[in-house]
Design a protein around this motif. Structure first.
Motif, PDB file in Angstrom:
ATOM      1  N   ARG A   1       0.767  -1.110  -0.101  1.00  0.00           N
ATOM      2  CA  ARG A   1       0.030  -0.078   0.211  1.00  0.00           C
ATOM      3  C   ARG A   1       0.859   1.263   0.079  1.00  0.00           C
ATOM      4  N   GLU A   2       1.867   1.149   0.619  1.00  0.00           N
ATOM      5  CA  GLU A   2       2.877   2.334   0.755  1.00  0.00           C
ATOM      6  C   GLU A   2       3.715   2.470  -0.623  1.00  0.00           C
ATOM      7  N   VAL A   3       3.858   1.536  -1.152  1.00  0.00           N
ATOM      8  CA  VAL A   3       4.603   1.405  -2.624  1.00  0.00           C
ATOM      9  C   VAL A   3       3.700   1.996  -3.505  1.00  0.00           C
ATOM     10  N   ALA A   4       2.191   1.851  -3.553  1.00  0.00           N
ATOM     11  CA  ALA A   4       1.407   2.382  -4.457  1.00  0.00           C
ATOM     12  C   ALA A   4       1.336   3.728  -4.246  1.00  0.00           C
ATOM     13  N   LYS A   5       1.214   4.160  -3.007  1.00  0.00           N
ATOM     14  CA  LYS A   5       1.134   5.586  -2.857  1.00  0.00           C
ATOM     15  C   LYS A   5       2.406   6.288  -3.308  1.00  0.00           C
ATOM     16  N   THR A   6       3.677   5.691  -2.988  1.00  0.00           N
ATOM     17  CA  THR A   6       4.748   6.274  -3.660  1.00  0.00           C
ATOM     18  C   THR A   6       4.757   6.463  -5.084  1.00  0.00           C
ATOM     19  N   LEU A   7       4.248   5.385  -5.996  1.00  0.00           N
ATOM     20  CA  LEU A   7       4.173   5.498  -7.295  1.00  0.00           C
ATOM     21  C   LEU A   7       3.148   6.417  -7.655  1.00  0.00           C
ATOM     22  N   LEU A   8       2.058   6.208  -7.308  1.00  0.00           N
ATOM     23  CA  LEU A   8       0.796   7.133  -7.617  1.00  0.00           C
ATOM     24  C   LEU A   8       1.436   8.802  -7.472  1.00  0.00           C
ATOM     25  N   HIS A   9       1.974   9.006  -6.508  1.00  0.00           N
ATOM     26  CA  HIS A   9       2.168  10.485  -6.233  1.00  0.00           C
ATOM     27  C   HIS A   9       3.506  11.043  -6.833  1.00  0.00           C
ATOM     28  N   ALA A  10       4.424  10.041  -7.356  1.00  0.00           N
ATOM     29  CA  ALA A  10       5.556  10.358  -7.948  1.00  0.00           C
ATOM     30  C   ALA A  10       5.308  11.069  -9.321  1.00  0.00           C
ATOM     31  N   ARG A  11       4.430  10.817  -9.738  1.00  0.00           N
ATOM     32  CA  ARG A  11       4.202  11.721 -11.044  1.00  0.00           C
ATOM     33  C   ARG A  11       2.608  11.809 -11.387  1.00  0.00           C
ATOM     34  N   ASP A  12       2.121  12.774 -11.390  1.00  0.00           N
ATOM     35  CA  ASP A  12       0.657  13.060 -11.171  1.00  0.00           C
ATOM     36  C   ASP A  12       0.146  13.189 -12.770  1.00  0.00           C
ATOM     37  N   ASP A  13       0.716  13.024 -13.791  1.00  0.00           N
ATOM     38  CA  ASP A  13       0.475  12.890 -15.179  1.00  0.00           C
ATOM     39  C   ASP A  13       0.679  11.400 -15.611  1.00  0.00           C
ATOM     40  N   MET A  14       1.178  10.439 -14.980  1.00  0.00           N
ATOM     41  CA  MET A  14       1.549   9.121 -15.249  1.00  0.00           C
ATOM     42  C   MET A  14       0.030   8.295 -15.367  1.00  0.00           C
ATOM     43  N   LEU A  15      -0.246   7.804 -16.485  1.00  0.00           N
ATOM     44  CA  LEU A  15      -1.232   6.792 -16.644  1.00  0.00           C
ATOM     45  C   LEU A  15      -1.026   5.521 -15.906  1.00  0.00           C
ATOM     46  N   ILE A  16      -1.938   4.716 -15.269  1.00  0.00           N
ATOM     47  CA  ILE A  16      -1.694   3.662 -14.596  1.00  0.00           C
ATOM     48  C   ILE A  16      -2.557   2.461 -15.012  1.00  0.00           C
ATOM     49  N   VAL A  17      -2.220   1.275 -15.281  1.00  0.00           N
ATOM     50  CA  VAL A  17      -3.166   0.079 -15.643  1.00  0.00           C
ATOM     51  C   VAL A  17      -2.629  -0.750 -14.439  1.00  0.00           C
ATOM     52  N   THR A  18      -3.748  -1.204 -13.663  1.00  0.00           N
ATOM     53  CA  THR A  18      -3.519  -2.110 -12.532  1.00  0.00           C
ATOM     54  C   THR A  18      -4.115  -3.451 -12.709  1.00  0.00           C
ATOM     55  N   GLY A  19      -3.325  -4.457 -12.431  1.00  0.00           N
ATOM     56  CA  GLY A  19      -3.994  -5.876 -12.752  1.00  0.00           C
ATOM     57  C   GLY A  19      -4.832  -6.394 -11.907  1.00  0.00           C
ATOM     58  N   LEU A  20      -5.742  -7.283 -12.391  1.00  0.00           N
ATOM     59  CA  LEU A  20      -6.697  -7.979 -11.423  1.00  0.00           C
ATOM     60  C   LEU A  20      -5.923  -8.548 -10.337  1.00  0.00           C
ATOM     61  N   GLY A  21      -6.304  -8.485  -9.264  1.00  0.00           N
ATOM     62  CA  GLY A  21      -5.607  -8.889  -7.815  1.00  0.00           C
ATOM     63  C   GLY A  21      -5.371  -7.743  -7.241  1.00  0.00           C
ATOM     64  N   SER A  22      -4.527  -7.808  -6.200  1.00  0.00           N
ATOM     65  CA  SER A  22      -4.253  -6.855  -4.944  1.00  0.00           C
ATOM     66  C   SER A  22      -3.894  -5.304  -5.543  1.00  0.00           C
ATOM     67  N   THR A  23      -3.075  -5.315  -6.670  1.00  0.00           N
ATOM     68  CA  THR A  23      -2.795  -3.806  -7.183  1.00  0.00           C
ATOM     69  C   THR A  23      -4.038  -3.041  -7.318  1.00  0.00           C
ATOM     70  N   ASN A  24      -5.074  -3.665  -7.925  1.00  0.00           N
ATOM     71  CA  ASN A  24      -6.298  -2.778  -8.022  1.00  0.00           C
ATOM     72  C   ASN A  24      -6.465  -2.106  -6.896  1.00  0.00           C
ATOM     73  N   TRP A  25      -6.593  -2.826  -5.554  1.00  0.00           N
ATOM     74  CA  TRP A  25      -6.823  -2.265  -4.294  1.00  0.00           C
ATOM     75  C   TRP A  25      -5.952  -1.392  -3.868  1.00  0.00           C
ATOM     76  N   ASP A  26      -4.666  -1.728  -3.989  1.00  0.00           N
ATOM     77  CA  ASP A  26      -3.603  -0.916  -3.425  1.00  0.00           C
ATOM     78  C   ASP A  26      -3.643   0.487  -4.329  1.00  0.00           C
ATOM     79  N   PHE A  27      -3.833   0.907  -5.421  1.00  0.00           N
ATOM     80  CA  PHE A  27      -3.956   2.120  -6.063  1.00  0.00           C
ATOM     81  C   PHE A  27      -5.111   2.850  -5.745  1.00  0.00           C
ATOM     82  N   THR A  28      -6.319   1.841  -5.876  1.00  0.00           N
ATOM     83  CA  THR A  28      -7.670   2.518  -5.155  1.00  0.00           C
ATOM     84  C   THR A  28      -7.518   3.242  -3.735  1.00  0.00           C
ATOM     85  N   ALA A  29      -6.682   2.385  -2.916  1.00  0.00           N
ATOM     86  CA  ALA A  29      -6.654   2.866  -1.542  1.00  0.00           C
ATOM     87  C   ALA A  29      -5.747   4.173  -1.688  1.00  0.00           C
ATOM     88  N   ALA A  30      -4.588   4.054  -2.414  1.00  0.00           N
ATOM     89  CA  ALA A  30      -3.668   5.111  -2.699  1.00  0.00           C
ATOM     90  C   ALA A  30      -4.116   6.465  -3.179  1.00  0.00           C
TER      91      ALA A  30
END
Ligand SMILES: Cc1ncc(C[n+]2csc(CCOP(=O)(O)OP(=O)(O)O)c2C)c(N)n1
Length: 199
Positions: A13-42
Protein backbone atom coordinates in the motif's frame (compact mmCIF):
# COMPACT_ATOMS: atom_id res chain seq x y z
CA UNK A 1 11.43 -20.66 1.71
CA UNK A 2 7.74 -20.00 1.18
CA UNK A 3 7.34 -17.97 4.41
CA UNK A 4 10.09 -15.47 3.59
CA UNK A 5 7.71 -13.01 1.89
CA UNK A 6 5.89 -12.51 5.17
CA UNK A 7 8.85 -10.49 6.41
CA UNK A 8 9.74 -8.49 3.28
CA UNK A 9 10.17 -4.86 4.42
CA UNK A 10 8.13 -3.14 1.70
CA UNK A 11 4.39 -2.74 2.26
CA UNK A 12 2.43 -2.75 -1.00
CA UNK A 13 0.00 0.00 0.00
CA UNK A 14 2.94 2.32 0.71
CA UNK A 15 4.63 1.39 -2.56
CA UNK A 16 1.42 2.16 -4.48
CA UNK A 17 1.15 5.54 -2.75
CA UNK A 18 4.75 6.36 -3.62
CA UNK A 19 4.31 5.42 -7.29
CA UNK A 20 0.95 7.15 -7.67
CA UNK A 21 2.19 10.43 -6.24
CA UNK A 22 5.62 10.34 -7.88
CA UNK A 23 4.18 11.70 -11.12
CA UNK A 24 0.64 13.04 -11.34
CA UNK A 25 0.33 12.87 -15.14
CA UNK A 26 1.31 9.19 -15.33
CA UNK A 27 -1.36 6.82 -16.68
CA UNK A 28 -1.62 3.64 -14.63
CA UNK A 29 -2.99 0.22 -15.53
CA UNK A 30 -3.44 -2.08 -12.52
CA UNK A 31 -3.81 -5.84 -12.71
CA UNK A 32 -6.64 -7.88 -11.31
CA UNK A 33 -5.60 -8.93 -7.87
CA UNK A 34 -4.35 -6.74 -5.13
CA UNK A 35 -2.74 -3.94 -7.17
CA UNK A 36 -6.28 -2.78 -8.02
CA UNK A 37 -7.02 -2.37 -4.34
CA UNK A 38 -3.59 -0.84 -3.59
CA UNK A 39 -3.97 2.01 -6.09
CA UNK A 40 -7.61 2.58 -5.22
CA UNK A 41 -6.56 2.89 -1.58
CA UNK A 42 -3.70 5.20 -2.56
CA UNK A 43 -6.12 7.57 -4.29
CA UNK A 44 -8.75 6.42 -6.75
CA UNK A 45 -8.45 8.63 -9.85
CA UNK A 46 -9.57 8.65 -13.51
CA UNK A 47 -5.98 8.16 -14.72
CA UNK A 48 -5.93 4.72 -13.09
CA UNK A 49 -7.45 1.93 -15.18
CA UNK A 50 -8.05 -1.11 -12.96
CA UNK A 51 -8.55 -4.44 -14.69
CA UNK A 52 -11.34 -6.43 -13.09
CA UNK A 53 -10.76 -9.47 -15.24
CA UNK A 54 -8.50 -10.64 -18.04
CA UNK A 55 -5.80 -12.18 -15.86
CA UNK A 56 -2.59 -11.77 -17.86
CA UNK A 57 -3.92 -8.68 -19.63
CA UNK A 58 -2.29 -5.87 -17.69
CA UNK A 59 0.94 -5.66 -19.71
CA UNK A 60 -0.79 -6.01 -23.12
CA UNK A 61 -3.24 -3.26 -22.09
CA UNK A 62 -0.44 -1.00 -20.89
CA UNK A 63 1.62 -1.68 -23.99
CA UNK A 64 -1.27 -0.73 -26.28
CA UNK A 65 -1.82 2.43 -24.29
CA UNK A 66 1.87 3.35 -24.38
CA UNK A 67 2.03 2.85 -28.15
CA UNK A 68 -1.19 4.84 -28.71
CA UNK A 69 -0.06 7.66 -26.40
CA UNK A 70 3.69 8.02 -26.97
CA UNK A 71 3.77 11.41 -25.24
CA UNK A 72 2.29 10.07 -22.02
CA UNK A 73 4.10 8.08 -19.35
CA UNK A 74 2.43 4.71 -18.71
CA UNK A 75 2.90 2.47 -15.67
CA UNK A 76 1.63 -1.08 -15.42
CA UNK A 77 1.42 -2.25 -11.80
CA UNK A 78 0.44 -5.86 -11.40
CA UNK A 79 0.92 -8.97 -9.30
CA UNK A 80 3.38 -11.81 -9.79
CA UNK A 81 0.57 -14.30 -10.50
CA UNK A 82 -0.98 -12.02 -13.09
CA UNK A 83 2.44 -11.41 -14.64
CA UNK A 84 3.19 -15.12 -14.79
CA UNK A 85 -0.06 -15.66 -16.66
CA UNK A 86 0.74 -12.93 -19.22
CA UNK A 87 4.47 -13.60 -19.35
CA UNK A 88 4.68 -13.83 -23.16
CA UNK A 89 3.55 -10.22 -23.44
CA UNK A 90 6.98 -9.15 -22.15
CA UNK A 91 8.55 -10.51 -25.33
CA UNK A 92 6.26 -8.24 -27.34
CA UNK A 93 7.17 -5.29 -25.11
CA UNK A 94 10.83 -6.03 -25.82
CA UNK A 95 10.23 -6.08 -29.57
CA UNK A 96 8.13 -2.89 -29.56
CA UNK A 97 10.53 -0.98 -27.25
CA UNK A 98 7.99 1.56 -25.90
CA UNK A 99 10.13 4.37 -24.46
CA UNK A 100 7.27 5.56 -22.24
CA UNK A 101 6.34 2.27 -20.54
CA UNK A 102 7.32 1.01 -17.10
CA UNK A 103 6.15 -2.25 -15.58
CA UNK A 104 6.25 -2.86 -11.84
CA UNK A 105 5.40 -6.32 -10.55
CA UNK A 106 4.29 -6.26 -6.93
CA UNK A 107 5.76 -9.63 -6.02
CA UNK A 108 4.35 -11.00 -2.76
CA UNK A 109 5.10 -14.55 -3.96
CA UNK A 110 1.40 -15.28 -3.53
CA UNK A 111 -1.89 -15.37 -5.40
CA UNK A 112 -3.16 -12.85 -2.87
CA UNK A 113 -6.69 -12.24 -4.02
CA UNK A 114 -7.60 -15.90 -4.13
CA UNK A 115 -6.28 -16.91 -0.73
CA UNK A 116 -2.49 -16.47 -0.60
CA UNK A 117 -1.49 -19.66 -2.39
CA UNK A 118 2.25 -19.49 -3.17
CA UNK A 119 3.25 -18.65 -6.72
CA UNK A 120 6.31 -19.87 -8.60
CA UNK A 121 8.33 -16.84 -7.41
CA UNK A 122 8.21 -18.25 -3.86
CA UNK A 123 10.58 -20.99 -4.99
CA UNK A 124 12.56 -20.73 -8.20
CA UNK A 125 11.00 -18.33 -10.72
CA UNK A 126 12.84 -15.00 -11.21
CA UNK A 127 10.69 -12.53 -13.12
CA UNK A 128 13.43 -9.92 -13.59
CA UNK A 129 15.74 -12.50 -15.18
CA UNK A 130 12.84 -13.73 -17.30
CA UNK A 131 12.10 -10.22 -18.56
CA UNK A 132 15.79 -9.80 -19.35
CA UNK A 133 15.82 -13.08 -21.23
CA UNK A 134 12.80 -12.00 -23.24
CA UNK A 135 14.72 -8.92 -24.35
CA UNK A 136 13.86 -6.09 -21.95
CA UNK A 137 17.15 -4.37 -21.18
CA UNK A 138 16.33 -2.31 -18.10
CA UNK A 139 15.21 -4.79 -15.45
CA UNK A 140 15.80 -5.12 -11.75
CA UNK A 141 14.55 -6.08 -8.32
CA UNK A 142 13.55 -3.61 -5.62
CA UNK A 143 13.51 -5.06 -2.12
CA UNK A 144 13.59 -2.08 0.24
CA UNK A 145 12.69 1.58 0.50
CA UNK A 146 16.16 2.87 -0.44
CA UNK A 147 16.09 0.84 -3.65
CA UNK A 148 12.57 2.06 -4.41
CA UNK A 149 13.60 5.69 -3.98
CA UNK A 150 16.74 5.13 -6.05
CA UNK A 151 14.66 3.68 -8.89
CA UNK A 152 11.73 6.11 -8.82
CA UNK A 153 13.15 8.28 -11.57
CA UNK A 154 13.75 5.29 -13.84
CA UNK A 155 10.19 4.08 -13.26
CA UNK A 156 8.50 7.43 -13.80
CA UNK A 157 10.74 8.99 -16.43
CA UNK A 158 13.50 6.61 -17.55
CA UNK A 159 13.95 5.33 -21.07
CA UNK A 160 11.51 2.45 -21.43
CA UNK A 161 10.68 -0.25 -21.38
CA UNK A 162 11.58 -0.38 -17.69
CA UNK A 163 10.78 -3.56 -15.73
CA UNK A 164 11.01 -3.84 -11.96
CA UNK A 165 10.07 -6.61 -9.61
CA UNK A 166 9.12 -5.01 -6.29
CA UNK A 167 9.27 -7.54 -3.50
CA UNK A 168 6.36 -6.69 -1.20
CA UNK A 169 5.32 -8.29 2.07
CA UNK A 170 2.76 -11.07 1.90
CA UNK A 171 0.19 -9.61 4.25
CA UNK A 172 -3.58 -9.73 4.61
CA UNK A 173 -5.15 -6.33 3.83
CA UNK A 174 -8.65 -4.94 3.62
CA UNK A 175 -10.22 -4.85 0.18
CA UNK A 176 -10.53 -1.29 -1.13
CA UNK A 177 -12.44 -1.85 -4.33
CA UNK A 178 -12.67 0.44 -7.33
CA UNK A 179 -16.00 0.79 -9.13
CA UNK A 180 -17.16 -2.51 -10.62
CA UNK A 181 -18.72 -0.69 -13.59
CA UNK A 182 -16.32 -1.32 -16.47
CA UNK A 183 -17.98 1.19 -18.79
CA UNK A 184 -17.68 3.87 -16.13
CA UNK A 185 -14.00 3.04 -15.59
CA UNK A 186 -13.31 3.15 -19.31
CA UNK A 187 -15.23 6.38 -19.86
CA UNK A 188 -13.70 8.27 -16.96
CA UNK A 189 -10.23 7.22 -18.16
CA UNK A 190 -10.93 8.32 -21.74
CA UNK A 191 -12.52 11.58 -20.61
CA UNK A 192 -9.50 12.40 -18.47
CA UNK A 193 -7.04 11.52 -21.22
CA UNK A 194 -8.81 12.67 -24.39
CA UNK A 195 -11.50 15.12 -23.32
CA UNK A 196 -15.27 15.12 -23.76
CA UNK A 197 -15.22 14.22 -27.48
CA UNK A 198 -13.85 10.77 -26.57
CA UNK A 199 -16.94 9.46 -24.76
C1 LIG B 1 -7.82 -16.88 -16.04
C2 LIG B 1 -8.00 -16.68 -14.57
N1 LIG B 1 -7.54 -17.58 -13.70
C3 LIG B 1 -7.70 -17.38 -12.38
C4 LIG B 1 -8.34 -16.26 -11.92
C5 LIG B 1 -8.56 -16.06 -10.44
N2 LIG B 1 -7.69 -15.06 -9.89
C6 LIG B 1 -8.08 -13.78 -9.71
S1 LIG B 1 -6.92 -12.83 -8.96
C7 LIG B 1 -5.88 -14.16 -8.86
C8 LIG B 1 -4.54 -14.04 -8.16
C9 LIG B 1 -3.74 -12.87 -8.55
O1 LIG B 1 -2.48 -13.04 -7.97
P1 LIG B 1 -1.34 -12.00 -8.16
O2 LIG B 1 -1.32 -11.49 -9.54
O3 LIG B 1 -0.08 -12.53 -7.63
O4 LIG B 1 -1.85 -10.77 -7.30
P2 LIG B 1 -1.87 -10.47 -5.75
O5 LIG B 1 -3.32 -10.38 -5.38
O6 LIG B 1 -1.11 -11.51 -5.01
O7 LIG B 1 -1.17 -9.14 -5.69
C10 LIG B 1 -6.43 -15.31 -9.42
C11 LIG B 1 -5.78 -16.63 -9.45
C12 LIG B 1 -8.81 -15.33 -12.87
N3 LIG B 1 -9.42 -14.21 -12.50
N4 LIG B 1 -8.63 -15.56 -14.18
Amino acid sequence: MSERAESFPLHRREVAKTLLHARDDMLIVTGLGSTNWDFTAAGDAPRIFPLWGAMGGAVPTGLGLALAQPNKRVLVATGDGEMLMGIGSLATVAVQVPKNLAICVFDNERYGETGMQTTHTASVADLALTAQGLGIKDTGVIADEDALNADLNAITAGDGPVFRVIKVRAEPLDFVLPSKDGVHLKNRFRLDLLGSDAV
